[in-house]
Design a protein around this motif. Structure first.
Motif, PDB file in Angstrom:
ATOM      1  N   LEU A 364      15.751 -19.522  29.061  1.00 52.45           N
ATOM      2  CA  LEU A 364      14.588 -19.382  29.448  1.00 52.45           C
ATOM      3  C   LEU A 364      13.435 -20.311  29.234  1.00 52.45           C
ATOM      4  N   ALA A 365      13.940 -21.210  28.318  1.00 49.84           N
ATOM      5  CA  ALA A 365      13.067 -22.354  27.905  1.00 49.84           C
ATOM      6  C   ALA A 365      13.128 -23.390  28.908  1.00 49.84           C
ATOM      7  N   GLY A 366      14.616 -23.519  29.270  1.00 50.34           N
ATOM      8  CA  GLY A 366      14.999 -24.437  30.442  1.00 50.34           C
ATOM      9  C   GLY A 366      14.312 -24.042  31.834  1.00 50.34           C
ATOM     10  N   LEU A 367      14.467 -22.809  32.130  1.00 52.33           N
ATOM     11  CA  LEU A 367      13.781 -22.094  33.186  1.00 52.33           C
ATOM     12  C   LEU A 367      12.267 -22.390  33.378  1.00 52.33           C
ATOM     13  N   ALA A 368      11.701 -22.211  32.231  1.00 49.95           N
ATOM     14  CA  ALA A 368      10.037 -22.565  32.190  1.00 49.95           C
ATOM     15  C   ALA A 368       9.836 -24.195  32.559  1.00 49.95           C
ATOM     16  N   GLU A 369      10.978 -24.993  32.002  1.00 53.42           N
ATOM     17  CA  GLU A 369      10.770 -26.451  32.292  1.00 53.42           C
ATOM     18  C   GLU A 369      11.008 -26.715  33.613  1.00 53.42           C
ATOM     19  N   GLN A 370      11.984 -25.912  34.354  1.00 51.70           N
ATOM     20  CA  GLN A 370      12.230 -26.125  36.008  1.00 51.70           C
ATOM     21  C   GLN A 370      11.025 -25.815  36.741  1.00 51.70           C
ATOM     22  N   ALA A 371      10.189 -24.680  36.280  1.00 51.47           N
ATOM     23  CA  ALA A 371       8.872 -24.232  37.071  1.00 51.47           C
ATOM     24  C   ALA A 371       8.173 -25.425  36.961  1.00 51.47           C
TER      25      ALA A 371
END
Length: 492
Positions: A364-371
């Motif tokens: 989820l932290a990686g997905l937030a960075e992707q956004a």
């Protein structure tokens, strides 16, 4: 390392102690069960080996045989009264460390009373004992193993991310070089043709203008379709994706095979109808249909085997970055296991569940960075081929619309500003439509990321509460070991 330390006194019962070690080693792993005769190699200093494992173990099993407390040495002194007796030292050290100490009553032996033990190990008499009888060996071993599972875990390692999956490869910089060279070649080729185009009849619309017009209409259609899908059907598509991503491949095939069969029948019908235009065309279409069916069947078999492997060898580390499909599947697997588990969870189950929850947090932290990525970075990383295609498409539109204007200028010997207006408009429209499509895609990506973050965070919180509830002690202690992962079939 942790594990189980077997404390015993050598004698005629040593063979039974060896059987106890073998059964526990098969269940928890050889490295998780320590028995001096089986675990200390030749040349090792046994005091050091004993102390190292004793200070590290999680459970000390004290094997008590008949006459254990009153056993005496050659001098007639009771062995437990000797300060150098290793059985006594191991028990006293374990009690001092706060290690879980379990008396094992072998073949009907009775538990010692506090007054029968030296002062430093009298707490052993207050520990709940586990019988291990020859007449009920299997049942007693199951009860002992079920009790140990709450405190000891087998050695396990998560499957590395990408195990059993195809490596996700990106084209990299070479695609950018190829795209730039292709765009330059398109421009130079069309300009060269324009300079040589002196035979075009005046008053007739050039073919390039007509091609650019149709190309711009196609761009408009794609942008309009994207607006309709994102504006009207995004919630329905999201719900469909959520269901699609959460089920196993086997379940997905069972639910969608009628649609797949219908598509194959339509394709076969089209191949047979093509026979009116020639046997060669019909045969080519039939070959394409057969190859597509074979390829789809092979991919389906591979996906089913991969699902089974990831279920048995669970957990698997999530890749970085993790796609929405992979993240939803990981959450669904943990949810399915919590529905199969019973309270209280074994230590292995607790450790794996908490590891998966932490891995979901990392994803989820990686997905937030992707956004948070800029638009150009998102395009080049997630959609390099689409970005390259649009660059070439816009370049081709500009070249097609510019070539007739240059050709007209060559024929008339002067620049026709009215003829130059159309290429400018075509180029501007191409840039606007391509940029609008890319912007729409980026906004849809951001919306999907935010929706996935909210959805996964809520599911993660619910799973954490479920794991905590299952970890609470049960009113009735388990009498049999928890099923091994290979014994549990993934629910459909």
């Amino acid at each position: 390392m942790g594990g189980i330390f077997v404390n015993y006194r050598r004698g005629h019962h040593s063979e039974r102690v060896g059987e106890l070690h073998d059964r526990l080693a098969r269940h928890f792993g050889q490295e998780q069960v320590f028995l001096d005769a089986a675990s200390i190699t030749a040349g090792d200093r046994y005091p050091d080996a004993l102390l190292d494992r004793l200070t590290d173990c999680e459970v000390l099993l004290v094997v008590i045989h008949a006459g254990w407390a009153d056993e005496r040495g050659e001098t007639g002194v009771r062995r437990l009264d000797l300060e150098g007796d290793w059985v006594r030292r191991e028990i006293e050290l374990a009690l001092g460390f706060g290690t879980t100490v379990v008396p094992i009553l072998l073949d009907g032996a009775t538990a010692p009373r506090p007054e029968d033990l030296p002062e430093g190990m009298r707490d052993l008499a207050h520990r709940q004992a586990q019988p291990l009888r020859a007449s009920a060996w299997s049942a007693d071993m199951q009860q002992l193993t079920a009790m140990l599972e709450r405190r000891v875990t087998r050695t396990w390692h998560p499957i590395p991310s990408g195990h059993g999956d195809r490596a996700c490869s990106r084209p990299g910089r070479w695609l950018g070089f190829v795209t730039a060279l292709s765009a330059l070649a398109l421009v130079l080729t069309k300009l060269g043709f324009a300079m040589d185009d002196t035979g075009r009849r005046p008053g007739v619309m050039p073919i390039g203008f007509a091609a650019v017009g149709w190309s711009v209409l196609v761009m408009c259609g794609l942008l309009a379709a994207g607006l309709v899908v994102h504006g009207l059907f995004r919630l329905s598509i999201q719900a469909w994706e959520r269901e699609l991503h959460s089920v196993s491949h086997e379940t997905l095939v069972r639910r969608t095979y009628p649609a797949a069969v219908a598509l194959v029948l339509v394709a076969l019908l089209g191949a047979f109808r093509a026979s009116e235009h020639g046997i060669l065309l019909s045969g080519a279409l039939l070959v394409v249909v057969v190859l597509a069916v074979v390829r789809t069947a092979a991919a389906s078999i591979q996906a089913t085997k991969r699902d089974e492997d990831q279920w048995v060898r669970w957990p698997q580390a999530l890749p970085t970055p993790a796609s929405r499909q992979v993240l939803r599947r990981a959450i669904a697997r943990l949810d399915a296991r919590t529905r199969l588990w019973s309270s209280p969870l074994t230590r292995e189950q607790r450790e794996k569940a908490h590891w998966v929850l932490d891995d979901i947090d990392r994803a989820l932290a990686g997905l937030a960075e992707q956004a948070k990525r800029p638009r150009l970075t998102w395009l080049t990383q997630d959609h390099p081929w689409l970005f390259s295609l649009y660059v070439l498409w816009v370049t081709l539109n500009v070249a097609l619309s510019t070539a007739p204007a240059l050709s007209s200028g060559v024929m008339s010997g002067a620049v026709n500003w009215h003829a130059c207006a159309l290429p400018s408009v075509a180029a501007l429209l191409s840039f606007v439509l391509a940029g609008g499509t890319m912007e729409l895609g980026h906004r849809r990506h951001l919306w999907q990321c935010r929706s996935m973050l909210a959805e996964a965070a809520e599911q993660r919180q619910m799973l954490a509460k479920c794991v905590a509830a299952l970890s609470s002690p049960a009113r009735v202690k388990p009498s049999v070991p928890a099923p091994r992962p290979e014994e549990l079939k993934e629910p459909t």
